[in-house]
Motif scaffolding. Structure first.
Motif, mmCIF file in Angstrom:
data_model
loop_
_atom_site.group_PDB
_atom_site.id
_atom_site.type_symbol
_atom_site.label_atom_id
_atom_site.label_comp_id
_atom_site.label_asym_id
_atom_site.label_seq_id
_atom_site.Cartn_x
_atom_site.Cartn_y
_atom_site.Cartn_z
ATOM 1 N N UNK A 195 0.815 -1.215 0.000
ATOM 2 C CA UNK A 195 0.000 0.000 0.000
ATOM 3 C C UNK A 195 0.851 1.269 0.000
ATOM 4 N N UNK A 196 2.145 1.111 0.127
ATOM 5 C CA UNK A 196 3.019 2.278 0.130
ATOM 6 C C UNK A 196 2.684 3.221 1.266
ATOM 7 N N UNK A 197 2.480 4.476 0.930
ATOM 8 C CA UNK A 197 2.226 5.514 1.934
ATOM 9 C C UNK A 197 0.733 5.747 2.171
ATOM 10 N N UNK A 198 -0.091 4.766 1.849
ATOM 11 C CA UNK A 198 -1.543 4.928 1.955
ATOM 12 C C UNK A 198 -1.976 5.455 3.315
ATOM 13 N N UNK A 199 -1.515 4.855 4.396
ATOM 14 C CA UNK A 199 -1.986 5.231 5.735
ATOM 15 C C UNK A 199 -1.395 6.566 6.174
ATOM 16 N N UNK A 200 -0.195 6.847 5.741
ATOM 17 C CA UNK A 200 0.399 8.168 6.002
ATOM 18 C C UNK A 200 -0.383 9.235 5.234
ATOM 19 N N UNK A 201 -0.768 8.913 4.004
ATOM 20 C CA UNK A 201 -1.567 9.843 3.215
ATOM 21 C C UNK A 201 -2.942 10.080 3.841
ATOM 22 N N UNK A 202 -3.511 9.030 4.429
ATOM 23 C CA UNK A 202 -4.793 9.183 5.118
ATOM 24 C C UNK A 202 -4.635 10.100 6.327
ATOM 25 N N UNK A 203 -3.509 9.986 7.012
ATOM 26 C CA UNK A 203 -3.240 10.875 8.137
ATOM 27 C C UNK A 203 -3.111 12.307 7.645
ATOM 28 N N UNK A 204 -2.431 12.492 6.534
ATOM 29 C CA UNK A 204 -2.292 13.833 5.970
ATOM 30 C C UNK A 204 -3.656 14.384 5.572
ATOM 31 N N UNK A 205 -4.514 13.537 5.011
ATOM 32 C CA UNK A 205 -5.863 13.977 4.634
ATOM 33 C C UNK A 205 -6.657 14.392 5.874
ATOM 34 N N UNK A 206 -6.485 13.668 6.967
ATOM 35 C CA UNK A 206 -7.154 14.029 8.216
ATOM 36 C C UNK A 206 -6.653 15.380 8.713
ATOM 37 N N UNK A 207 -5.353 15.592 8.680
ATOM 38 C CA UNK A 207 -4.786 16.877 9.093
ATOM 39 C C UNK A 207 -5.255 18.006 8.174
ATOM 40 N N UNK A 208 -5.301 17.742 6.879
ATOM 41 C CA UNK A 208 -5.743 18.759 5.931
ATOM 42 C C UNK A 208 -7.208 19.133 6.149
ATOM 43 N N UNK A 209 -8.035 18.143 6.450
ATOM 44 C CA UNK A 209 -9.459 18.402 6.654
ATOM 45 C C UNK A 209 -9.721 19.087 7.990
ATOM 46 N N UNK A 210 -9.034 18.668 9.010
ATOM 47 C CA UNK A 210 -9.240 19.213 10.352
ATOM 48 C C UNK A 210 -8.507 20.538 10.535
#
Length: 124
Positions: free
Chosen positions: A53-68
């Motif tokens: 999955x590569x950086x999938x979960x790190x990217x999800x964390x970044x998406x959470x930070x970007x949204x919040x």
């Protein structure tokens, strides 16, 4: 099941957006920090278990930070949660084991529960 977790994360991010305009902690910050820790855990464990999955979960964390869009201490706590999840399992597991696979399933279930609970409480 991870695809469902990602979908719920997107919903969670949308729900969290109104809280970013407020100063200080949101009522769901502890849940978001735990969710961040779960993302860090999954980033590490799914990587050693060959998920490709590569950086999938790190990217999800970044998406959470970007949204919040937390700032200051809130942002630092969320990032620390992610790192705590990643580092905690990095010290325990060097290769994928049956216990690591079980941990992945349990953390996905916990992440889903947190997402559902937050959605139910703050979706109005």
């Amino acid at each position: 099941m991870p695809k469902y977790l990602v979908c719920v994360l997107v919903v969670l991010c949308c729900l969290a957006a109104p809280a970013r305009a407020q100063e200080g902690a949101a009522p769901f910050d502890n849940d978001l920090q735990r969710f961040a820790e779960i993302l860090g855990t999954l980033h590490y464990l799914r990587g050693i278990c060959g998920s490709n999955e590569g950086a999938k979960w790190r990217n999800e964390m970044q998406a959470l930070l970007d949204a919040e869009t937390p700032s200051g201490e809130r942002r630092a706590r969320m990032i620390a949660g992610f790192n705590r999840g990643y580092n905690g399992f990095q010290q325990t597991y060097r290769t994928c084991t049956p216990a690591a696979t079980l941990a992945i399933r349990r953390y996905i279930d916990e992440g889903l529960k947190i997402s559902r609970d937050l959605t139910a409480r703050y979706a109005n």
